[in-house]
Structures are given as C-alpha cells and as structure tokens.
Design an enzyme around this catalytic site. Sequence first.
Site, PDB file in Angstrom:
ATOM      1  N   PHE A   1      11.342  14.714 114.518  1.00  0.00           N
ATOM      2  CA  PHE A   1      10.558  14.690 115.529  1.00  0.00           C
ATOM      3  C   PHE A   1       9.414  14.298 114.719  1.00  0.00           C
ATOM      4  O   PHE A   1       8.418  14.541 114.845  1.00  0.00           O
ATOM      5  CB  PHE A   1      10.685  17.061 115.251  1.00  0.00           C
ATOM      6  CG  PHE A   1      10.082  17.422 113.786  1.00  0.00           C
ATOM      7  CD1 PHE A   1       8.596  16.912 113.956  1.00  0.00           C
ATOM      8  CD2 PHE A   1      10.860  17.943 113.109  1.00  0.00           C
ATOM      9  CE1 PHE A   1       8.367  18.016 112.061  1.00  0.00           C
ATOM     10  CE2 PHE A   1      10.816  18.148 111.687  1.00  0.00           C
ATOM     11  CZ  PHE A   1       9.348  17.888 111.409  1.00  0.00           C
TER      12      PHE A   1
ATOM     13  N   LYS B   1      17.504   8.934 121.393  1.00  0.00           N
ATOM     14  CA  LYS B   1      17.987  10.173 121.744  1.00  0.00           C
ATOM     15  C   LYS B   1      16.510  10.921 121.295  1.00  0.00           C
ATOM     16  O   LYS B   1      17.049  10.960 119.835  1.00  0.00           O
ATOM     17  CB  LYS B   1      19.210  10.368 121.568  1.00  0.00           C
ATOM     18  CG  LYS B   1      19.620  12.334 122.690  1.00  0.00           C
ATOM     19  CD  LYS B   1      18.818  13.075 121.975  1.00  0.00           C
ATOM     20  CE  LYS B   1      19.121  13.472 120.266  1.00  0.00           C
ATOM     21  NZ  LYS B   1      17.969  15.037 120.200  1.00  0.00           N
TER      22      LYS B   1
ATOM     23  N   GLU C   1      14.783  16.940 119.727  1.00  0.00           N
ATOM     24  CA  GLU C   1      14.412  18.104 121.112  1.00  0.00           C
ATOM     25  C   GLU C   1      12.964  18.497 120.826  1.00  0.00           C
ATOM     26  O   GLU C   1      12.689  19.415 121.856  1.00  0.00           O
ATOM     27  CB  GLU C   1      15.907  18.442 121.495  1.00  0.00           C
ATOM     28  CG  GLU C   1      15.943  19.763 120.076  1.00  0.00           C
ATOM     29  CD  GLU C   1      16.920  19.308 119.185  1.00  0.00           C
ATOM     30  OE1 GLU C   1      16.619  18.370 118.485  1.00  0.00           O
ATOM     31  OE2 GLU C   1      17.551  19.693 118.719  1.00  0.00           O
TER      32      GLU C   1
ATOM     33  N   SER D   1      17.611  14.880 109.140  1.00  0.00           N
ATOM     34  CA  SER D   1      17.892  15.447 108.256  1.00  0.00           C
ATOM     35  C   SER D   1      19.183  15.182 106.844  1.00  0.00           C
ATOM     36  O   SER D   1      19.653  13.948 107.831  1.00  0.00           O
ATOM     37  CB  SER D   1      18.035  16.719 108.023  1.00  0.00           C
ATOM     38  OG  SER D   1      18.642  17.328 108.880  1.00  0.00           O
TER      39      SER D   1
ATOM     40  N   CYS E   1       9.010  12.219 105.026  1.00  0.00           N
ATOM     41  CA  CYS E   1      10.411  11.586 104.698  1.00  0.00           C
ATOM     42  C   CYS E   1      10.145  10.682 103.512  1.00  0.00           C
ATOM     43  O   CYS E   1      10.039  10.607 102.414  1.00  0.00           O
ATOM     44  CB  CYS E   1      11.232  11.082 105.237  1.00  0.00           C
ATOM     45  SG  CYS E   1      10.759   8.964 105.931  1.00  0.00           S
TER      46      CYS E   1
ATOM     47  N   GLU F   1      14.707  19.421  99.612  1.00  0.00           N
ATOM     48  CA  GLU F   1      13.653  19.205 100.876  1.00  0.00           C
ATOM     49  C   GLU F   1      13.227  20.458 101.151  1.00  0.00           C
ATOM     50  O   GLU F   1      14.210  21.393 101.664  1.00  0.00           O
ATOM     51  CB  GLU F   1      14.284  18.354 101.556  1.00  0.00           C
ATOM     52  CG  GLU F   1      13.318  17.570 102.414  1.00  0.00           C
ATOM     53  CD  GLU F   1      13.723  16.347 103.299  1.00  0.00           C
ATOM     54  OE1 GLU F   1      14.493  16.722 104.064  1.00  0.00           O
ATOM     55  OE2 GLU F   1      12.773  14.702 103.844  1.00  0.00           O
TER      56      GLU F   1
HETATM   57  P1  NAD Z   1      17.417  16.402 111.536  1.00  0.00           P
HETATM   58  O1  NAD Z   1      18.586  16.175 111.370  1.00  0.00           O
HETATM   59  O2  NAD Z   1      17.176  18.188 112.431  1.00  0.00           O
HETATM   60  O3  NAD Z   1      16.779  15.702 113.472  1.00  0.00           O
HETATM   61  C1  NAD Z   1      17.523  15.357 113.396  1.00  0.00           C
HETATM   62  C2  NAD Z   1      17.853  14.357 115.192  1.00  0.00           C
HETATM   63  O4  NAD Z   1      19.675  14.903 115.142  1.00  0.00           O
HETATM   64  C3  NAD Z   1      17.603  15.114 116.074  1.00  0.00           C
HETATM   65  O5  NAD Z   1      17.420  13.901 117.628  1.00  0.00           O
HETATM   66  C4  NAD Z   1      18.327  16.274 116.614  1.00  0.00           C
HETATM   67  O6  NAD Z   1      18.329  16.264 117.828  1.00  0.00           O
HETATM   68  C5  NAD Z   1      19.687  15.848 115.829  1.00  0.00           C
HETATM   69  N1  NAD Z   1      21.079  16.774 115.584  1.00  0.00           N
HETATM   70  C6  NAD Z   1      20.385  17.955 114.824  1.00  0.00           C
HETATM   71  N2  NAD Z   1      21.174  18.110 114.502  1.00  0.00           N
HETATM   72  C7  NAD Z   1      22.360  18.178 114.691  1.00  0.00           C
HETATM   73  C8  NAD Z   1      23.397  18.368 113.750  1.00  0.00           C
HETATM   74  N3  NAD Z   1      24.229  19.375 114.380  1.00  0.00           N
HETATM   75  N4  NAD Z   1      24.534  16.882 114.990  1.00  0.00           N
HETATM   76  C9  NAD Z   1      24.157  16.023 115.628  1.00  0.00           C
HETATM   77  N5  NAD Z   1      22.902  15.770 115.741  1.00  0.00           N
HETATM   78  C10 NAD Z   1      22.285  16.474 114.957  1.00  0.00           C
HETATM   79  O7  NAD Z   1      15.571  16.338 111.541  1.00  0.00           O
HETATM   80  P2  NAD Z   1      14.879  17.062 111.988  1.00  0.00           P
HETATM   81  O8  NAD Z   1      14.293  18.230 111.390  1.00  0.00           O
HETATM   82  O9  NAD Z   1      14.070  16.359 113.533  1.00  0.00           O
HETATM   83  O10 NAD Z   1      13.746  15.767 110.849  1.00  0.00           O
HETATM   84  C11 NAD Z   1      12.724  15.851 109.552  1.00  0.00           C
HETATM   85  C12 NAD Z   1      14.067  15.241 108.565  1.00  0.00           C
HETATM   86  O11 NAD Z   1      14.284  14.013 109.265  1.00  0.00           O
HETATM   87  C13 NAD Z   1      13.396  15.672 107.543  1.00  0.00           C
HETATM   88  O12 NAD Z   1      15.007  15.705 106.267  1.00  0.00           O
HETATM   89  C14 NAD Z   1      13.117  14.405 106.602  1.00  0.00           C
HETATM   90  O13 NAD Z   1      12.871  14.128 105.425  1.00  0.00           O
HETATM   91  C15 NAD Z   1      14.513  13.271 107.808  1.00  0.00           C
HETATM   92  N6  NAD Z   1      13.464  12.248 107.790  1.00  0.00           N
HETATM   93  C16 NAD Z   1      13.898  10.644 107.418  1.00  0.00           C
HETATM   94  C17 NAD Z   1      13.103   9.444 107.655  1.00  0.00           C
HETATM   95  C18 NAD Z   1      13.478   8.204 106.408  1.00  0.00           C
HETATM   96  O14 NAD Z   1      12.675   7.402 106.979  1.00  0.00           O
HETATM   97  N7  NAD Z   1      14.841   8.521 105.025  1.00  0.00           N
HETATM   98  C19 NAD Z   1      11.987   9.272 108.504  1.00  0.00           C
HETATM   99  C20 NAD Z   1      12.044  10.776 109.101  1.00  0.00           C
HETATM  100  C21 NAD Z   1      12.454  12.206 108.879  1.00  0.00           C
END
Ligand code: NAD
Length: 491
Positions: A156, A180, A183, A233, A288, A391
């Site tokens: 997000f 994708k 959401e 994450s 991040c 985090e």
């Molecule tokens: P998230 O992991 O909750 O979601 C990311 C994506 O994964 C979304 O599209 C979501 O629909 C999907 N998803 C969530 N849970 C899932 C599951 N159990 N099974 C399959 N798919 C699933 O992350 P977020 O809250 O949207 O974003 C924040 C996180 O992203 C933080 O941890 C941040 O550090 C990380 N991030 C990392 C980078 C990087 O370059 N390393 C960049 C941006 C964000």
Amino acid sequence: MIATDSTVEILGFYVNGKWERPQGCTLGTVTNPATGAIIAEAPYAGEADIDGAVRAAHEAFPKWREVPVVDRVQPLYGYKALLEKHHAELAGILTRENGKTAEDARAEVRRSIQMVEVACGMPSLMMGDSLNDVAHGIDCKTIRQPIGVCVGITPFNFPAMVPMWMWPFAIACGNTFILKPSEKAPLTATRAVELLHDAGLPPGVLNLVHGGKQAVDALLRHPLVKAVSFVGSTPVAKYIYATAAAEGKRVQALGGAKNHLVVMPDADMPKTVEAIIGSAFGAAGERCLAGSVLVTVGDAAGPLLDLLVKRTKGLVVGDGSEAGVEMGPLVTSDHCQRVAAYIEKGVAEGATPLVDGRELKKGAPSGPGGFFLGPTIFDHVTPEMTIAREEIFGPVLCVTRVETLDEAIQLVNRSPFGNATAIFTASGKAAREYSSRIEVGMVGINVGVAAPMAFFPFAGWKNSFFGDLHAHGKDAVAFYTEQKVIMSRWF
Ligand code: NAD
C-alpha cells in the site's frame, strides 16, 4: 477525475484490454485515511478471475514478444507523456487513498515516471554479449529473451511507484504482466492502468486484478505464470518466495525493514536533524527505507536530541492534501492501532518517551475520523526491546546510545533485516568503514533515505529480500529475461 469523499468509486479488473466489473465477488473497501470515509469498493478476484487474466496474458505473449523492442517501447514513450500530463491528478489520488502529503505524493509519481523512462532504454539494456573466434571459425553470443507471463504483487505504501518497479521493465523486455495492487490502496494503480490503455498498449500485455490472499495464491500456483515480483512485509515475502519457488517460478520478494541511522559526534547536527525527520517521519514512517532506530555514537546524543525533539514537536500533522502539512495519517484504522500498541509496549518495556505520538489525539488534526498518530521518539531503547527489533511501520523513532563506531556497526549487523541504513559524519574514514562493514543493502552517507534511482537496483539484504535479482536497474532486465548462448560455425 478526483472524486470527493461523498462518492464511492467501484473498481473493476482490466483484462485483455477491457475493463470488467465481475459479478459475485467479495467486495473490499478503500478508505481515505485522513477522514476515515469509504472512497472505493474493489472486487476481490477468485480462482476463475485469476485464470481468465493469466490466460489473456498468456495468449498475448507470443505476439508481443515478436514486436521489435524499438516498437515495444513506443507505448511507454506515449505513457511517459500521459503521466507528465496527469502528474498532479495521480498524486491527488495517491494522497487520498494512502494519506501521504501532496509533496511526497508528487515526488512518488516523479519516481514512477523515471522507471518508465529507464524502461524506454530497453533496446540498449537487453543487449547480449558476443565474441568472435572463441575457437577456430566459431563465434559465440548471448541473447536475452522474455520469459512469458509475469506477476506483480504490491504493497500500500508506494501505490504508484512499486508497480512501476516491475511492469514497465517486464513488458519492455517482451513479457506480459498481471498486476495485483494492494487492496488497501488500489486506486492509483487503477488510474495508472487507464492511462496505459490510452497510450495504446495492445490488449493482454498488461492486466490488472484486485484482491487479497486468495487472488495471490491463485497467481502463485497458476502453471502459466513464469515469474513473480513481490513487495510487502517480511512474513508475506517469505511465503511468496517459498510458495512460488516450489512451483518452479522465478521469484523476487522484497520484504520489510528495520533501518538504523548512525550519528557520529562530528556530524553537522542541524542538517542531520532535517535528514532524520524526513527519514523517520516522512510518509508517517510508512516507508521500507524509513529510519526507525537512531544510533548515537559517543557524545552525539546531547546536541542531536535537543534539536531533534524540538523539531519533532513542531511537525505539522494533518490531512496530506492540505498545504503546510508535514506528516499525514496512517493508512488504516487497524494499522494506526497497531502502531499505538507498539508505543504502549515501548513504555511498558522501560524506554523513555521524549515525544509521545498518542498525545496528538488531544490536539486533533482535521478529519475527526482520520487515522492520525503524532511522531514518537523513545530514548534509552535497548536492542532486546520489541520496539528495537520489530518493524513498526509508523512514525516511531527509537534512540539507542553506543560509545564507538565499532559498537554501532555490530549493533546494526545483529539485526535480521538489511534493507537500508545511514551514517551521518564529517569523517570520510568513518563513512568508508561503515559502508564497507555494514551488512545492509542500501547505505546513505549523510543521506537519510538512501532510495536508489530507477537505473540502480533496490538492493535489500537478509530478511528484507528473498531472491537473487533485485527490483529495477539492470537486475530487472536480468530478472525478466532468460539468457540464451548461441555458438555458430558456418561451413
Ligand atoms: P503486506 O505484506 O501486508 O501486503 C503486500 C501485498 O501482499 C498486498 O498486495 C497484499 O494483498 C498481499 N498479501 C498480504 N497478505 C498476504 C498473504 N497472507 N498471502 C498472500 N498475499 C498477501 O504489506 P503492506 O502492509 O501492504 O506494505 C507494507 C510492508 O511492505 C512493510 O513491511 C514494508 O517494509 C514493505 N515494503 C517493502 C519494500 C521493499 O522494497 N523492501 C517497499 C515497500 C514496502
């Protein structure tokens, strides 16, 4: 068109060049974090929807891969012009669904445009190598070929930029793609795809679906999907990496972070404070690359913290779309409560709050239903405390004091994360030693957010990255292509 909070936009999927409003799907809601109002509803894709999108991408692939690369990048040139024209509109949508300030949103859209610009250079970027006479009369060359249907699953916090770390590179290499988006913030990506349609990309080359775990699992397990790019994450990144790799797919999975900012006593304190404020509290800490542990070396803490606390207490928190606001809300109510719980935990574990973000609620920025939390600084945080290890992904900065640079390096290297770090110093020797010994993939020297530009890789290490080839830069070209070696002899 930028909607107001009184309109609820109904999103659809973009498959084979057409927008679809699927029936019978679960609907997820999207909120404006500054007001708490529901601003959109998105259908969540099930297995059949995913299968339809993958098949459209698979069918478009043979034709698209044969389009000469110089022609393949033409829609991207047109798209770049459209993104410039709609820059302010996209930034407005981004602030509305994510909460970050207007200035930050515009900067994100700029970074997204740069991804497209770099991908336009694919005719040079995907060149192979060649060497004549590797043996008598035999020449050898490598060529790079696209791999097929690629998938992007994005978070997000950078709803414009992170998708563009992926698909412009993938399609310029000749692949087809399914995005994708998160959401929690799917509107910016939706508008960006509408503009891509206007740029004249052939049907099926880029497809967009919405959803959560069910949609992701269907993508990971679909036999026609060849490569998966994920950003999110760490627990989900690990899961994506393991699941997609077990299915025989190529995977790059970028995870979460716990980034340390090290300040030496010889640092330029006023400039360092500005850099720390931007790093720790920019985008409400939802980056991040956000600095979340401040490591003060020797007697740096005294002069640094005086300035930092004063500046932090003066930060203007409010609706990111309003002028003069320096920090917006957190993305959702749940996330806001989660970050507040970390602050409670920090107090319970014995850290000293110098600034407590929970007190902001009493001051109340605009939007009574918004998900606001003020910036927080904890002093005397020890490495074993939860707030030092996990985090938080919010505007919470933990201060840990050490005596020497060596101690700082050891502390940072004990972290299971390795996304980004920074050192603030006037000493080239200290900076050189730090950047050489630190086990972190992106290092800032007097730079608080060491975000690589589009032509360099986004190079997280350890639990911040699972895979081999990173996002954007030359790594993206290698990730989205397969190499072939051709030996030739002519009689
Ligand atoms: P998230 O992991 O909750 O979601 C990311 C994506 O994964 C979304 O599209 C979501 O629909 C999907 N998803 C969530 N849970 C899932 C599951 N159990 N099974 C399959 N798919 C699933 O992350 P977020 O809250 O949207 O974003 C924040 C996180 O992203 C933080 O941890 C941040 O550090 C990380 N991030 C990392 C980078 C990087 O370059 N390393 C960049 C941006 C964000």
